[in-house]
Enzyme design. Sequence first.
Site, PDB file in Angstrom:
ATOM      1  N   SER A  66       0.821  -1.212   0.000  1.00  0.00           N
ATOM      2  CA  SER A  66       0.000   0.000   0.000  1.00  0.00           C
ATOM      3  C   SER A  66       0.858   1.266   0.000  1.00  0.00           C
ATOM      4  CB  SER A  66      -0.947   0.002   1.197  1.00  0.00           C
ATOM      5  OG  SER A  66      -0.217  -0.054   2.404  1.00  0.00           O
ATOM      6  N   ASN A  78       1.432  -4.643 -14.380  1.00  0.00           N
ATOM      7  CA  ASN A  78       0.428  -5.672 -14.656  1.00  0.00           C
ATOM      8  C   ASN A  78      -0.633  -5.715 -13.565  1.00  0.00           C
ATOM      9  OD1 ASN A  78       2.071  -6.765 -12.689  1.00  0.00           O
ATOM     10  ND2 ASN A  78       2.252  -8.767 -13.662  1.00  0.00           N
ATOM     11  N   ASP A  84       2.024 -19.162 -11.300  1.00  0.00           N
ATOM     12  CA  ASP A  84       1.431 -20.472 -11.029  1.00  0.00           C
ATOM     13  C   ASP A  84       2.511 -21.521 -10.783  1.00  0.00           C
ATOM     14  OD1 ASP A  84       2.340 -21.431 -13.522  1.00  0.00           O
ATOM     15  OD2 ASP A  84       0.416 -21.064 -14.489  1.00  0.00           O
ATOM     16  N   TYR A  87       5.761 -22.283 -12.997  1.00  0.00           N
ATOM     17  CA  TYR A  87       6.919 -21.376 -13.019  1.00  0.00           C
ATOM     18  C   TYR A  87       7.845 -21.785 -11.872  1.00  0.00           C
ATOM     19  CZ  TYR A  87       9.438 -16.967 -13.649  1.00  0.00           C
ATOM     20  OH  TYR A  87      10.395 -16.007 -13.897  1.00  0.00           O
TER      21      TYR A  87
END
Length: 159
Positions: A66, A78, A84, A87
Amino acid sequence: MSFLDIEIKYLNDSIEHLHYIDGKSDWIDLRAAEDVEFKTGEYHLIPLGVAMRLPHGYEAHVVPRSSTFKNYGLMQTNHMGVIDSSYCGDEDWWYVPMYATRDCVVHKNDRICQFRIIQNLFRYRRTFGRSKPRRIRIHRDIVSKFYGCMHIYESELHH
């Protein structure tokens, strides 16, 4: 409670190891693995100095902290990175893509983003026939060393 093991590989010993933020969040901070200097309008992939072998059917969601924009003027390009279980090769180090809205320097070991691990919804539906994934938390008492394991447990509290 059931446990899952996550293998964690650290780029080197100078990177602070991952740990659960006691009592504050289900998220775990990720740190820059090297100094990265940004000029306004530049984009860089910030190396995070970790690689993990997630259990099959689980994924990590990586988002900015934050305070990242306030402290650095950086935006994750992105919005949310999804890593996942596929990788997991020897060179599959984690990075976070950032865009600078002002000049700044991210120093090695600065907390720049955070992640949590969740069960993949598609796999969960297909395998178990349920429509809602279970979130999992990192067990706060067990932290790994280079190539060690971090244990996580399924949290029935957070459906």
